[in-house]
Design a protein around this motif. Structure first.
Motif, PDB file in Angstrom:
ATOM      1  N   ALA A  52      28.319  -2.457  41.744  1.00  0.00           N
ATOM      2  CA  ALA A  52      27.351  -1.476  42.264  1.00  0.00           C
ATOM      3  C   ALA A  52      25.965  -1.727  41.669  1.00  0.00           C
ATOM      4  O   ALA A  52      24.950  -1.605  42.363  1.00  0.00           O
ATOM      5  N   TRP A  53      25.926  -2.085  40.397  1.00  0.00           N
ATOM      6  CA  TRP A  53      24.651  -2.369  39.736  1.00  0.00           C
ATOM      7  C   TRP A  53      23.978  -3.594  40.350  1.00  0.00           C
ATOM      8  O   TRP A  53      22.777  -3.602  40.589  1.00  0.00           O
TER       9      TRP A  53
ATOM     10  N   VAL B  90      30.724  -8.193  44.664  1.00  0.00           N
ATOM     11  CA  VAL B  90      29.317  -8.616  44.546  1.00  0.00           C
ATOM     12  C   VAL B  90      28.888  -9.288  45.839  1.00  0.00           C
ATOM     13  O   VAL B  90      27.785  -9.055  46.337  1.00  0.00           O
ATOM     14  N   GLY B  91      29.740 -10.107  46.406  1.00  0.00           N
ATOM     15  CA  GLY B  91      29.431 -10.769  47.674  1.00  0.00           C
ATOM     16  C   GLY B  91      28.144 -11.553  47.608  1.00  0.00           C
ATOM     17  O   GLY B  91      27.859 -12.240  46.626  1.00  0.00           O
TER      18      GLY B  91
ATOM     19  N   VAL C 279      28.404 -14.745  40.899  1.00  0.00           N
ATOM     20  CA  VAL C 279      29.377 -14.522  39.831  1.00  0.00           C
ATOM     21  C   VAL C 279      29.893 -15.884  39.395  1.00  0.00           C
ATOM     22  O   VAL C 279      30.254 -16.713  40.227  1.00  0.00           O
ATOM     23  N   ARG C 280      29.889 -16.112  38.090  1.00  0.00           N
ATOM     24  CA  ARG C 280      30.393 -17.377  37.569  1.00  0.00           C
ATOM     25  C   ARG C 280      31.202 -17.123  36.311  1.00  0.00           C
ATOM     26  O   ARG C 280      30.964 -16.149  35.588  1.00  0.00           O
ATOM     27  N   ALA C 281      32.154 -17.991  36.071  1.00  0.00           N
ATOM     28  CA  ALA C 281      32.976 -17.902  34.864  1.00  0.00           C
ATOM     29  C   ALA C 281      32.558 -19.015  33.918  1.00  0.00           C
ATOM     30  O   ALA C 281      32.251 -20.124  34.354  1.00  0.00           O
ATOM     31  N   VAL C 282      32.540 -18.709  32.626  1.00  0.00           N
ATOM     32  CA  VAL C 282      32.269 -19.706  31.594  1.00  0.00           C
ATOM     33  C   VAL C 282      33.420 -19.681  30.603  1.00  0.00           C
ATOM     34  O   VAL C 282      34.147 -18.695  30.490  1.00  0.00           O
ATOM     35  N   THR C 283      33.573 -20.754  29.860  1.00  0.00           N
ATOM     36  CA  THR C 283      34.700 -20.876  28.945  1.00  0.00           C
ATOM     37  C   THR C 283      34.633 -19.885  27.796  1.00  0.00           C
ATOM     38  O   THR C 283      35.620 -19.229  27.479  1.00  0.00           O
ATOM     39  N   CYS C 284      33.480 -19.750  27.145  1.00  0.00           N
ATOM     40  CA  CYS C 284      33.392 -18.831  26.001  1.00  0.00           C
ATOM     41  C   CYS C 284      31.946 -18.420  25.770  1.00  0.00           C
ATOM     42  O   CYS C 284      31.052 -19.259  25.756  1.00  0.00           O
ATOM     43  N   LEU C 285      31.730 -17.123  25.586  1.00  0.00           N
ATOM     44  CA  LEU C 285      30.402 -16.596  25.259  1.00  0.00           C
ATOM     45  C   LEU C 285      30.267 -16.316  23.760  1.00  0.00           C
ATOM     46  O   LEU C 285      29.245 -15.825  23.314  1.00  0.00           O
ATOM     47  N   ASP C 286      31.318 -16.602  22.994  1.00  0.00           N
ATOM     48  CA  ASP C 286      31.299 -16.533  21.535  1.00  0.00           C
ATOM     49  C   ASP C 286      31.093 -15.119  20.987  1.00  0.00           C
ATOM     50  O   ASP C 286      30.420 -14.924  19.981  1.00  0.00           O
ATOM     51  N   VAL C 287      31.634 -14.140  21.677  1.00  0.00           N
ATOM     52  CA  VAL C 287      31.619 -12.761  21.200  1.00  0.00           C
ATOM     53  C   VAL C 287      33.050 -12.217  21.330  1.00  0.00           C
ATOM     54  O   VAL C 287      33.287 -11.162  21.899  1.00  0.00           O
ATOM     55  N   CYS C 288      33.979 -12.959  20.784  1.00  0.00           N
ATOM     56  CA  CYS C 288      35.405 -12.709  21.006  1.00  0.00           C
ATOM     57  C   CYS C 288      35.879 -11.349  20.492  1.00  0.00           C
ATOM     58  O   CYS C 288      36.849 -10.808  21.003  1.00  0.00           O
ATOM     59  N   THR C 289      35.213 -10.801  19.497  1.00  0.00           N
ATOM     60  CA  THR C 289      35.650  -9.505  18.961  1.00  0.00           C
ATOM     61  C   THR C 289      35.419  -8.375  19.952  1.00  0.00           C
ATOM     62  O   THR C 289      35.942  -7.278  19.759  1.00  0.00           O
ATOM     63  N   GLN C 290      34.629  -8.631  21.009  1.00  0.00           N
ATOM     64  CA  GLN C 290      34.298  -7.579  21.970  1.00  0.00           C
ATOM     65  C   GLN C 290      34.748  -7.950  23.385  1.00  0.00           C
ATOM     66  O   GLN C 290      34.180  -7.505  24.362  1.00  0.00           O
ATOM     67  N   SER C 291      35.798  -8.761  23.459  1.00  0.00           N
ATOM     68  CA  SER C 291      36.271  -9.231  24.766  1.00  0.00           C
ATOM     69  C   SER C 291      36.887  -8.073  25.555  1.00  0.00           C
ATOM     70  O   SER C 291      37.339  -7.105  24.960  1.00  0.00           O
ATOM     71  N   ASN C 292      36.809  -8.191  26.795  1.00  0.00           N
ATOM     72  CA  ASN C 292      36.274  -9.157  27.722  1.00  0.00           C
ATOM     73  C   ASN C 292      34.771  -8.934  27.865  1.00  0.00           C
ATOM     74  O   ASN C 292      34.317  -7.814  28.048  1.00  0.00           O
ATOM     75  N   VAL C 293      34.027 -10.033  27.815  1.00  0.00           N
ATOM     76  CA  VAL C 293      32.566  -9.966  27.818  1.00  0.00           C
ATOM     77  C   VAL C 293      32.027 -10.407  29.174  1.00  0.00           C
ATOM     78  O   VAL C 293      32.495 -11.381  29.756  1.00  0.00           O
TER      79      VAL C 293
END
Length: 150
Positions: free
Chosen positions: A117-118, A64-65, A70-84
């Protein structure tokens, strides 16, 4: 001058240039933001053995440069579809109608490349997701979506 005052005055700031810098160019606004879920089940060897989570995160940051953030967060609360991963539009993309796009099951390096790329193409509102990213789109509850800081 506050943003509200600038909006009332038609976007003009103190120098009358409407948010333009000394060189006359318009400010860039906020960039595309890529939020990566890490720290709960996303990004763990226990849930996804054999995936280099730390390597993918660094690869995404590098790819991305300066085109986005780009940032990381602890949890997005959609664990059934990880990695989110959530790709948020830039200011320009939001003005064009773009909204945050939630991607699930982001486990392969090719997906990381497509996300980068997006971002380089402008992100939500300005460009369609490349490759097979449209197959990674997930829906989340309004409770989860509204709980995410923008």
């Amino acid at each position: 001058m506050s943003r509200r005052d600038r909006d009332r005055e038609g976007g003009r700031d103190r120098d009358g240039k409407g948010g333009r810098g000394r060189d006359g160019r318009r400010g860039t606004g906020s960039p595309v933001t890529v939020t990566v879920c890490r720290g709960c089940c996303c990004g763990t060897e226990a849930k996804h053995p054999g995936v280099d989570h730390a390597g993918q995160y660094e690869r995404l940051r590098t790819a991305v440069g300066s085109a986005g953030r780009v940032r990381a967060v602890t949890c997005l609360d959609v664990c059934t579809q990880s990695n989110v991963v959530v790709v948020g539009p830039s200011s320009e993309g939001r003005a064009a109608g773009g909204r945050p796009v939630w991607l699930g099951f982001v486990l392969m390096d090719e997906m990381i490349d497509d996300i980068a790329a997006w971002v380089h193409a402008g992100g939500p509102g300005l460009a369609d997701p490349p490759g097979l990213l449209d197959l990674q789109l997930i829906s989340v509850s309004r409770r989860v979506r509204e709980g995410l800081a923008e």
